[in-house]
Write a protein that holds these residues in place. Structure first.
Motif, short mmCIF file in Angstrom:
data_model
loop_
_atom_site.label_atom_id
_atom_site.label_comp_id
_atom_site.label_asym_id
_atom_site.label_seq_id
_atom_site.Cartn_x
_atom_site.Cartn_y
_atom_site.Cartn_z
N ALA A 25 -28.04 4.50 4.39
CA ALA A 25 -29.25 4.95 3.77
C ALA A 25 -29.38 5.04 2.48
CB ALA A 25 -29.33 6.50 4.54
N GLN A 26 -28.13 5.59 1.73
CA GLN A 26 -28.09 5.63 0.13
C GLN A 26 -28.12 4.18 -0.47
OE1 GLN A 26 -26.03 8.41 -1.78
NE2 GLN A 26 -27.39 9.43 -0.37
N LYS A 27 -27.91 3.36 0.04
CA LYS A 27 -28.07 1.98 -0.24
C LYS A 27 -29.78 1.77 -0.41
CE LYS A 27 -27.24 -3.05 0.53
NZ LYS A 27 -27.17 -3.64 -1.00
N ALA A 28 -30.09 1.87 0.94
CA ALA A 28 -31.66 1.56 1.03
C ALA A 28 -32.51 2.18 -0.12
CB ALA A 28 -32.11 1.96 2.49
N PHE A 29 -32.28 3.45 -0.11
CA PHE A 29 -32.91 4.47 -0.99
C PHE A 29 -32.83 4.08 -2.42
CE2 PHE A 29 -34.62 8.67 -2.60
CZ PHE A 29 -35.97 8.49 -2.55
N THR A 30 -31.66 4.07 -2.89
CA THR A 30 -31.41 3.64 -4.41
C THR A 30 -31.99 2.43 -4.85
OG1 THR A 30 -29.43 4.73 -4.38
CG2 THR A 30 -29.39 2.85 -5.86
N GLU A 31 -32.00 1.37 -3.72
CA GLU A 31 -32.66 -0.03 -4.00
C GLU A 31 -34.19 0.08 -3.88
OE1 GLU A 31 -30.44 -2.98 -1.75
OE2 GLU A 31 -28.82 -2.83 -3.24
N SER A 32 -34.79 1.07 -3.34
CA SER A 32 -36.22 1.41 -3.30
C SER A 32 -36.88 2.16 -4.07
CB SER A 32 -36.35 1.94 -1.72
OG SER A 32 -37.88 2.43 -1.66
N MET A 33 -35.95 3.03 -4.81
CA MET A 33 -36.51 3.84 -5.76
C MET A 33 -35.77 4.35 -7.10
SD MET A 33 -38.53 7.37 -4.70
CE MET A 33 -39.83 8.11 -6.16
N GLU A 52 -26.46 -4.92 -8.41
CA GLU A 52 -26.47 -4.60 -9.74
C GLU A 52 -27.69 -4.53 -10.59
OE1 GLU A 52 -24.06 -7.55 -11.61
OE2 GLU A 52 -22.07 -7.28 -10.62
N ALA A 53 -28.60 -5.22 -10.05
CA ALA A 53 -29.92 -4.82 -10.55
C ALA A 53 -30.56 -3.52 -10.31
CB ALA A 53 -30.83 -6.10 -9.82
N ALA A 54 -30.23 -3.10 -9.22
CA ALA A 54 -30.71 -1.79 -8.86
C ALA A 54 -30.24 -0.48 -9.51
CB ALA A 54 -30.82 -1.38 -7.41
N ILE A 55 -28.54 -0.62 -9.60
CA ILE A 55 -27.88 0.39 -10.27
C ILE A 55 -28.09 0.46 -11.73
CG2 ILE A 55 -25.72 -0.80 -10.81
CD1 ILE A 55 -26.06 2.36 -8.80
N ALA A 56 -28.44 -0.85 -12.31
CA ALA A 56 -28.80 -0.89 -13.78
C ALA A 56 -30.10 0.10 -14.09
CB ALA A 56 -29.01 -2.12 -14.24
N ARG A 57 -30.82 0.30 -13.14
CA ARG A 57 -32.17 1.05 -13.45
C ARG A 57 -32.00 2.29 -12.87
NH1 ARG A 57 -37.12 -2.53 -11.42
NH2 ARG A 57 -38.02 -1.07 -12.64
#
Length: 348
Positions: A285-293, A306-311
């Motif tokens: 769930a944590q992965k899904a929400f981080t990469e969504s928002m 990496e693309a999501a965490i950079a934002r």
């Protein structure tokens, strides 16, 4: 005749099973932020949870901010109608002190063991479910040169064009803390006079302290052209606006914001509420929400792209001003009183 009878019996049996399943279904009411957060959280977390747990229905109860959530919990104390609430950590502390919550530990969710250390808050019953940070927002079409300081909002060219979610919203409080540090404040738990003075400089330019529906579309539309908001929502709105909305981290830095997930004491959903909390804290769930928002995850085992965490807020850790939100909760009301007396009148 036999075929017809068989079909009728089958239909009745199926209807009986369906009715029984509905009778056994549990409902969990989750109170959390409205708007974009609700939209993305529902798709990334709520819907997958219900698919994996067909016997549990999640009802999402949207609220605009944590202060109103706390008011709802207080009003329902004698007969809670909510099972789980996602709110700011300082407000979670207040709810803890008022015995409105049940402590979340490894007995409630096995995933608590995998949370980052700063996600487990000693004096609050909830645990962190997202991390974020405050950023400056601006309309790239109407503000061609990126601002570099929070106090740029006090410049004459922005008269009547500033939108800031003011106190009791934590965004207003966060900006007071940032400006207090920038102006030489040394202990925000004793006084934030420097931060209040900084807000006083910006206040005459403020068009609204209550951007509706929220600050991002107000700046995208050009109704206002500069303001403050959360990084996660800013990232999503920047994409949706085709780059018209822009976000920067000013030279004075920012503060880390923690949203906690909380288990309401005596909520009607009982153990089903704990099951949802366990899922919300899971790596999946944590992965899904981080990469969504683009909220930073709180579970150390979540494997984020990496693309999501950079934002996320992770990119700004070197510019984060440390804040003890739990200790700050004790002096939040006096700061609010200063805001009412010394900031709001300057914007009228």
């Amino acid at each position: 005749m036999k075929l017809s009878t068989t079909l009728t019996l089958s239909a009745l049996l199926l209807a009986g099973v369906s009715t029984q399943a509905l009778a056994q279904q549990q409902t969990v009411t989750v109170m959390a932020y409205s708007g974009l957060f609700q939209e993305r959280y529902t798709k990334a977390v709520v819907e997958p949870f219900m698919k994996a747990n067909p016997g549990i229905k999640i009802e999402y109860f949207p609220m605009p901010n944590s202060a109103q959530m706390l008011g709802t919990l207080r009003a329902q104390k004698a007969a809670p109608q909510v099972d789980v609430v996602i709110m700011d950590v300082s407000v979670s502390k207040a709810a803890t002190d008022e015995k409105l919550l049940t402590k979340i530990d490894e007995k409630v969710s096995k995933n608590v063991a995998d949370l980052y250390p700063n996600a487990r808050i000693a004096d609050a019953d909830g645990v962190a479910v997202t991390f974020d940070n405050l950023v400056m927002l601006y309309n790239g079409e109407q503000v061609p040169t990126a601002p570099t300081s929070w106090l740029d909002m006090a410049k004459p060219e922005f008269k009547g064009k500033v939108a800031i979610p003011g106190m009791p919203d934590i965004q207003g409080l966060s900006l007071v803390l940032i400006l207090d540090k920038a102006r030489g404040g040394t202990d925000y738990l004793k006084n934030v006079d420097a931060g209040i003075a900084g807000m006083g400089e910006i206040a005459p330019n403020v068009q609204t302290w209550e951007p509706k529906p929220e600050v991002y579309p107000v700046i995208i539309s050009g109704q206002a052209v500069i303001g403050a908001g959360w990084n996660a929502r800013a990232q999503v709105n920047a994409d949706a606006s085709g780059g018209k909305l822009k976000a920067v981290l000013p030279k004075e830095g920012s503060v880390f914001q923690i949203n906690t997930i909380n288990y309401v004491a005596n909520g009607p959903g009982k153990d089903a509420g704990a099951k949802f909390i366990d899922y919300a804290l899971s790596p999946e769930a944590q992965k899904a929400f981080t990469e969504s928002m683009f909220y930073a995850p709180t579970n150390a085992k979540a494997q984020i792209s990496e693309a999501a965490i950079a934002r996320t807020a992770v990119k700004s850790m070197d510019k984060v001003i440390p804040v003890d939100w739990i200790a700050l909760a004790k002096v939040r009301e006096p700061i609010m009183e200063q805001w009412r007396r010394k900031v709001i009148p300057l914007s009228r």
